[in-house]
Scaffold this motif. Structure first.
Motif, PDB file in Angstrom:
ATOM      1  N   ASP A   1       3.637  25.043 -93.049  1.00 45.10           N
ATOM      2  CA  ASP A   1       4.192  26.293 -92.523  1.00 45.10           C
ATOM      3  C   ASP A   1       5.123  26.021 -91.338  1.00 45.10           C
ATOM      4  O   ASP A   1       6.208  26.606 -91.251  1.00 45.10           O
ATOM      5  N   GLY A   2       4.716  25.151 -90.444  1.00 44.30           N
ATOM      6  CA  GLY A   2       5.554  24.805 -89.304  1.00 44.30           C
ATOM      7  C   GLY A   2       6.844  24.126 -89.730  1.00 44.30           C
ATOM      8  O   GLY A   2       7.926  24.448 -89.217  1.00 44.30           O
ATOM      9  N   TYR A   3       6.737  23.218 -90.675  1.00 43.33           N
ATOM     10  CA  TYR A   3       7.934  22.535 -91.179  1.00 43.33           C
ATOM     11  C   TYR A   3       8.868  23.512 -91.901  1.00 43.33           C
ATOM     12  O   TYR A   3      10.091  23.414 -91.782  1.00 43.33           O
ATOM     13  N   ARG A   4       8.300  24.458 -92.636  1.00 43.38           N
ATOM     14  CA  ARG A   4       9.140  25.466 -93.307  1.00 43.38           C
ATOM     15  C   ARG A   4       9.924  26.275 -92.266  1.00 43.38           C
ATOM     16  O   ARG A   4      11.103  26.562 -92.449  1.00 43.38           O
ATOM     17  N   TYR A   5       9.252  26.664 -91.205  1.00 42.49           N
ATOM     18  CA  TYR A   5       9.939  27.392 -90.139  1.00 42.49           C
ATOM     19  C   TYR A   5      11.089  26.540 -89.585  1.00 42.49           C
ATOM     20  O   TYR A   5      12.200  27.037 -89.369  1.00 42.49           O
ATOM     21  N   LEU A   6      10.837  25.256 -89.353  1.00 38.21           N
ATOM     22  CA  LEU A   6      11.880  24.388 -88.808  1.00 38.21           C
ATOM     23  C   LEU A   6      13.076  24.284 -89.747  1.00 38.21           C
ATOM     24  O   LEU A   6      14.223  24.257 -89.286  1.00 38.21           O
TER      25      LEU A   6
ATOM     26  N   ASN B   1       8.922  30.597 -75.366  1.00 41.20           N
ATOM     27  CA  ASN B   1      10.062  30.663 -76.277  1.00 41.20           C
ATOM     28  C   ASN B   1       9.803  30.175 -77.691  1.00 41.20           C
ATOM     29  O   ASN B   1      10.602  30.441 -78.578  1.00 41.20           O
ATOM     30  N   THR B   2       8.703  29.459 -77.928  1.00 38.07           N
ATOM     31  CA  THR B   2       8.455  28.969 -79.280  1.00 38.07           C
ATOM     32  C   THR B   2       8.104  30.122 -80.220  1.00 38.07           C
ATOM     33  O   THR B   2       7.533  31.132 -79.804  1.00 38.07           O
ATOM     34  N   LYS B   3       8.450  29.917 -81.465  1.00 43.02           N
ATOM     35  CA  LYS B   3       8.085  30.877 -82.511  1.00 43.02           C
ATOM     36  C   LYS B   3       7.046  30.286 -83.456  1.00 43.02           C
ATOM     37  O   LYS B   3       6.703  30.888 -84.466  1.00 43.02           O
ATOM     38  N   ILE B   4       6.539  29.114 -83.112  1.00 38.62           N
ATOM     39  CA  ILE B   4       5.473  28.476 -83.898  1.00 38.62           C
ATOM     40  C   ILE B   4       4.141  28.872 -83.277  1.00 38.62           C
ATOM     41  O   ILE B   4       3.949  28.759 -82.068  1.00 38.62           O
ATOM     42  N   LYS B   5       3.235  29.310 -84.118  1.00 36.41           N
ATOM     43  CA  LYS B   5       1.943  29.835 -83.679  1.00 36.41           C
ATOM     44  C   LYS B   5       1.137  28.801 -82.895  1.00 36.41           C
ATOM     45  O   LYS B   5       1.100  27.625 -83.240  1.00 36.41           O
TER      46      LYS B   5
ATOM     47  N   GLN C   1       6.351  22.570 -79.543  1.00 35.12           N
ATOM     48  CA  GLN C   1       5.139  23.195 -80.077  1.00 35.12           C
ATOM     49  C   GLN C   1       4.687  22.503 -81.354  1.00 35.12           C
ATOM     50  O   GLN C   1       3.494  22.275 -81.550  1.00 35.12           O
ATOM     51  N   MET C   2       5.625  22.154 -82.219  1.00 34.97           N
ATOM     52  CA  MET C   2       5.257  21.484 -83.469  1.00 34.97           C
ATOM     53  C   MET C   2       4.607  20.141 -83.182  1.00 34.97           C
ATOM     54  O   MET C   2       3.654  19.746 -83.872  1.00 34.97           O
ATOM     55  N   SER C   3       5.078  19.457 -82.171  1.00 32.81           N
ATOM     56  CA  SER C   3       4.447  18.198 -81.776  1.00 32.81           C
ATOM     57  C   SER C   3       2.981  18.431 -81.417  1.00 32.81           C
ATOM     58  O   SER C   3       2.102  17.651 -81.802  1.00 32.81           O
ATOM     59  N   MET C   4       2.708  19.504 -80.715  1.00 30.61           N
ATOM     60  CA  MET C   4       1.320  19.805 -80.333  1.00 30.61           C
ATOM     61  C   MET C   4       0.488  20.186 -81.559  1.00 30.61           C
ATOM     62  O   MET C   4      -0.683  19.804 -81.663  1.00 30.61           O
ATOM     63  N   VAL C   5       1.080  20.915 -82.502  1.00 29.74           N
ATOM     64  CA  VAL C   5       0.369  21.268 -83.740  1.00 29.74           C
ATOM     65  C   VAL C   5      -0.003  19.996 -84.508  1.00 29.74           C
ATOM     66  O   VAL C   5      -1.116  19.875 -85.025  1.00 29.74           O
ATOM     67  N   ILE C   6       0.912  19.045 -84.543  1.00 31.49           N
ATOM     68  CA  ILE C   6       0.626  17.773 -85.223  1.00 31.49           C
ATOM     69  C   ILE C   6      -0.449  17.010 -84.450  1.00 31.49           C
ATOM     70  O   ILE C   6      -1.368  16.446 -85.064  1.00 31.49           O
ATOM     71  N   HIS C   7      -0.358  16.990 -83.135  1.00 34.88           N
ATOM     72  CA  HIS C   7      -1.407  16.349 -82.334  1.00 34.88           C
ATOM     73  C   HIS C   7      -2.770  16.965 -82.649  1.00 34.88           C
ATOM     74  O   HIS C   7      -3.761  16.250 -82.816  1.00 34.88           O
ATOM     75  N   GLN C   8      -2.810  18.286 -82.709  1.00 32.18           N
ATOM     76  CA  GLN C   8      -4.078  18.958 -82.990  1.00 32.18           C
ATOM     77  C   GLN C   8      -4.618  18.540 -84.357  1.00 32.18           C
ATOM     78  O   GLN C   8      -5.811  18.264 -84.504  1.00 32.18           O
ATOM     79  N   THR C   9      -3.741  18.479 -85.342  1.00 36.59           N
ATOM     80  CA  THR C   9      -4.157  18.021 -86.673  1.00 36.59           C
ATOM     81  C   THR C   9      -4.713  16.603 -86.581  1.00 36.59           C
ATOM     82  O   THR C   9      -5.771  16.299 -87.146  1.00 36.59           O
ATOM     83  N   HIS C  10      -4.028  15.762 -85.856  1.00 37.96           N
ATOM     84  CA  HIS C  10      -4.412  14.361 -85.658  1.00 37.96           C
ATOM     85  C   HIS C  10      -5.790  14.250 -84.990  1.00 37.96           C
ATOM     86  O   HIS C  10      -6.629  13.457 -85.407  1.00 37.96           O
ATOM     87  N   TRP C  11      -6.010  15.045 -83.969  1.00 32.36           N
ATOM     88  CA  TRP C  11      -7.255  14.965 -83.192  1.00 32.36           C
ATOM     89  C   TRP C  11      -8.444  15.623 -83.875  1.00 32.36           C
ATOM     90  O   TRP C  11      -9.582  15.185 -83.713  1.00 32.36           O
TER      91      TRP C  11
ATOM     92  N   ILE D   1      20.421  28.100 -80.330  1.00 27.37           N
ATOM     93  CA  ILE D   1      19.563  27.558 -81.396  1.00 27.37           C
ATOM     94  C   ILE D   1      19.048  26.172 -81.015  1.00 27.37           C
ATOM     95  O   ILE D   1      17.891  25.844 -81.288  1.00 27.37           O
ATOM     96  N   LEU D   2      19.885  25.367 -80.379  1.00 26.12           N
ATOM     97  CA  LEU D   2      19.404  24.066 -79.909  1.00 26.12           C
ATOM     98  C   LEU D   2      18.229  24.240 -78.958  1.00 26.12           C
ATOM     99  O   LEU D   2      17.227  23.521 -79.059  1.00 26.12           O
ATOM    100  N   ASN D   3      18.312  25.188 -78.040  1.00 27.28           N
ATOM    101  CA  ASN D   3      17.218  25.382 -77.093  1.00 27.28           C
ATOM    102  C   ASN D   3      15.987  25.968 -77.786  1.00 27.28           C
ATOM    103  O   ASN D   3      14.853  25.623 -77.429  1.00 27.28           O
ATOM    104  N   GLN D   4      16.206  26.815 -78.793  1.00 29.88           N
ATOM    105  CA  GLN D   4      15.067  27.299 -79.585  1.00 29.88           C
ATOM    106  C   GLN D   4      14.371  26.113 -80.241  1.00 29.88           C
ATOM    107  O   GLN D   4      13.139  26.037 -80.270  1.00 29.88           O
ATOM    108  N   ALA D   5      15.162  25.174 -80.740  1.00 26.00           N
ATOM    109  CA  ALA D   5      14.589  23.979 -81.369  1.00 26.00           C
ATOM    110  C   ALA D   5      13.815  23.141 -80.354  1.00 26.00           C
ATOM    111  O   ALA D   5      12.779  22.558 -80.698  1.00 26.00           O
TER     112      ALA D   5
END
Length: 155
Positions: free
Chosen positions: A101-106, A78-82, A19-29, A9-13
């Motif tokens: 949605d990403g935060y809910r998954y986390l 390995n990520t499960k975030i879209k 991936q979540m960092s990239m989703v946030i970057h995309q939102t930011h950009w 689970i740690l490695n899944q995280a």
């Protein structure tokens, strides 16, 4: 193997937080519109929080004699975030809903980590996941409030 499920689970995280960092970057950009001047710098805080969690989780995995994913290929496989290509046609509400949605998954992943670490007697990792779950639920509440919605944490 000691702490096998916890390390999994740690490695899944590791993959999912990357991936979540990239989703946030995309939102930011890619954000435009009302609220930009407030929300754009807020994304820096969101990225910092996710990156801090990623570092702590990776270091905990190493402490348990695990090996965190460390390549983009491993993260993507390995990520499960879209993963989606950035688009300019999304409004602020849609972008923030994607973050929720990403935060809910986390929070679900963190709960799995709490359960596994507790079952395997790793109180340190269990405590770390509890802290991150609480912080993530607060992030959901704040984003949902901005969207004019209830937190819906137990959904």
């Amino acid at each position: 193997m000691k702490y096998a499920k916890t390390k999994e689970i740690l490695n899944q995280a590791v993959a999912d937080l990357s991936q979540m960092s990239m989703v946030i970057h995309q939102t930011h950009w890619y954000m435009r519109g009302p609220g930009f001047l407030t929300l754009h710098p807020m994304m820096d805080t969101f990225m910092d929080d996710i990156n801090d969690q990623l570092d702590e989780i990776s270091e905990r995995l190493i402490t348990l004699d695990g090996s965190p994913y460390s390549t983009l290929k491993e993260m993507a496989e390995n990520t499960k975030i879209k993963d989606e290509v950035g688009r300019w046609d999304r409004g602020m509400e849609e972008r923030l809903a994607i973050l929720v949605d990403g935060y809910r998954y986390l929070t679900e992943l963190y709960q799995s980590g709490i359960d596994a670490a507790g079952d395997e007697g790793d109180n340190v990792t269990e405590d770390m996941f509890i802290e991150f779950k609480g912080a993530t639920e607060k992030r959901i509440w704040m984003l949902q409030a901005h969207l004019g919605k209830a937190p819906e944490i137990d959904q």
